[in-house]
Design an enzyme around this catalytic site. Sequence first.
Site, PDB file in Angstrom:
ATOM      1  N   ASP A   1      34.672  46.376  49.046  1.00 23.24           N
ATOM      2  CA  ASP A   1      35.725  45.306  49.624  1.00 23.24           C
ATOM      3  C   ASP A   1      34.831  44.253  50.211  1.00 23.24           C
ATOM      4  O   ASP A   1      33.384  44.683  50.588  1.00 23.24           O
ATOM      5  CB  ASP A   1      36.641  45.436  50.297  1.00 23.24           C
ATOM      6  CG  ASP A   1      38.042  44.560  49.970  1.00 23.24           C
ATOM      7  OD1 ASP A   1      37.782  43.427  49.604  1.00 23.24           O
ATOM      8  OD2 ASP A   1      39.326  45.038  50.349  1.00 23.24           O
TER       9      ASP A   1
ATOM     10  N   GLU B   1      33.838  42.881  44.908  1.00 23.26           N
ATOM     11  CA  GLU B   1      34.660  41.621  45.097  1.00 23.26           C
ATOM     12  C   GLU B   1      33.826  40.414  45.418  1.00 23.26           C
ATOM     13  O   GLU B   1      34.272  39.409  46.154  1.00 23.26           O
ATOM     14  CB  GLU B   1      35.556  42.158  46.687  1.00 23.26           C
ATOM     15  CG  GLU B   1      36.045  43.573  46.391  1.00 23.26           C
ATOM     16  CD  GLU B   1      37.575  43.438  46.161  1.00 23.26           C
ATOM     17  OE1 GLU B   1      38.079  42.357  46.486  1.00 23.26           O
ATOM     18  OE2 GLU B   1      38.383  43.973  45.452  1.00 23.26           O
ATOM     19  N   TRP B   2      32.398  40.514  45.333  1.00 21.35           N
ATOM     20  CA  TRP B   2      31.716  39.777  45.855  1.00 21.35           C
ATOM     21  C   TRP B   2      31.951  38.009  45.542  1.00 21.35           C
ATOM     22  O   TRP B   2      31.966  37.449  46.213  1.00 21.35           O
ATOM     23  CB  TRP B   2      30.420  39.971  45.145  1.00 21.35           C
ATOM     24  CG  TRP B   2      29.061  39.249  45.318  1.00 21.35           C
ATOM     25  CD1 TRP B   2      29.062  38.238  46.372  1.00 21.35           C
ATOM     26  CD2 TRP B   2      27.533  39.805  45.142  1.00 21.35           C
ATOM     27  NE1 TRP B   2      27.443  37.898  46.394  1.00 21.35           N
ATOM     28  CE2 TRP B   2      26.825  38.772  45.679  1.00 21.35           C
ATOM     29  CE3 TRP B   2      26.996  40.676  44.448  1.00 21.35           C
ATOM     30  CZ2 TRP B   2      25.173  38.889  45.542  1.00 21.35           C
ATOM     31  CZ3 TRP B   2      26.026  40.855  44.080  1.00 21.35           C
ATOM     32  CH2 TRP B   2      24.979  39.829  44.934  1.00 21.35           C
ATOM     33  N   PRO B   3      32.231  37.862  44.106  1.00 23.09           N
ATOM     34  CA  PRO B   3      32.512  36.268  43.722  1.00 23.09           C
ATOM     35  C   PRO B   3      33.809  35.944  44.312  1.00 23.09           C
ATOM     36  O   PRO B   3      34.073  34.607  44.682  1.00 23.09           O
ATOM     37  CB  PRO B   3      32.535  36.538  42.190  1.00 23.09           C
ATOM     38  CG  PRO B   3      33.044  37.687  41.597  1.00 23.09           C
ATOM     39  CD  PRO B   3      32.196  38.820  42.901  1.00 23.09           C
TER      40      PRO B   3
ATOM     41  N   ASP C   1      45.084  38.805  44.982  1.00 28.81           N
ATOM     42  CA  ASP C   1      45.910  39.815  44.615  1.00 28.81           C
ATOM     43  C   ASP C   1      46.712  39.533  43.576  1.00 28.81           C
ATOM     44  O   ASP C   1      47.645  38.461  43.781  1.00 28.81           O
ATOM     45  CB  ASP C   1      46.578  40.320  45.991  1.00 28.81           C
ATOM     46  CG  ASP C   1      45.709  40.892  47.047  1.00 28.81           C
ATOM     47  OD1 ASP C   1      44.627  40.876  46.586  1.00 28.81           O
ATOM     48  OD2 ASP C   1      46.189  41.344  48.016  1.00 28.81           O
TER      49      ASP C   1
END
Length: 365
Positions: free
Chosen positions: A106, A139-141, A167
């Site tokens: 995350d 979750e980088w981008p 989400d």
Amino acid sequence: SEQLFMEMADVMATEGWRDAGYEFLCIDDCWMAPTRDEHGRLQADPKRFPSGIPKLADYVHSKGLKLGIYSDVGNKTCAGFPGSYNHYDLDAQTFSSWGVDLLKFDGCNSGTLELLAEGYRRMSLALNKTGRSIVFSCEWPFYLRPVQQPNYTEIKQYCNHWRNFYDVYDSWISIKSILDWTALHQDTIVKIAGPGGWNDPDMATLLGIFVFLSQLVIGNFGLSWDQAVTQMAMWAIMAAPLFMSNDLRHISPEAKWLLQNKEVIAINQDPLGKQGYRITKDRNFELWERPLSGQAYAVAVLNQQEIGGPQNFTFSLTFLGNGLGCNPACSVQQVLPASRDWGVYTWVSFLSVEVNPTGTVLFKV
């Protein structure tokens, strides 16, 4: 708790989920103790995971499944547990020694965008250094997008799949917003997807079980049957990794049939590995296609209308594959909402498809 995950592993192994291709059982945030141990290592919550993660991994592996776990690039996870900042190598070694097969990483509490990017790069290298095959889910981008356009070429060098959007929730408006966002950004994201690196449309924290990127929320309570069909069909078109967010101990036979549908899963997992895209929008109707191996195409007709009854959408087969998808002729097989053979058509034929509100008809051409 470890008991919950063991029960879910049993269900996955005995009720056809593993055999359908769902092989990862993934733990999300909150599995950790509030502090690291005396050697600086992450440790599981002693009350909820009294046997420890290695024992759970052994159990999951004994069922022919793989175990996924969660950590965070920052100094704390999104829920406030110890993050991996300044511990990337140690945490990678820990996960490897435990027998972990997938890491969801995350992006909370990471400080600057430079530290965020550095953390993802470092954890990727640290995982590779362990010598264990561990899928790296990033979750980088998603954390970059509010400030700058992600460099997907770089992200694919380090990550196996990456989250793009908010989400997902167990509601039609959530599914619709993900599809709208994907179509809006398809010129950027479709071309980068392929074997080794995939776009994940979404992310969820619904039940603490199977809570992972690209969630299928089918089998919960917020989607109608037509909307559940739409999610399954469109996630297959988008080449999204299929991670369920539901309780498999309490799932309807209809939802089980949809989630285990071999024809849809075959489209999703097609070895050519090309992501699908929207080719036209006409009022409430959208036409999507996905190139498949064997010169085939998956085609989805989506009706975004939310009221009224079924409506017809008619389109020319010359739309498909830049005019080559049905040249000079093709067979048309309906996959969802039910399997049906439509027969053989020529290049200049039209298809007229009846689609329920918020529903989708999925074809293989």
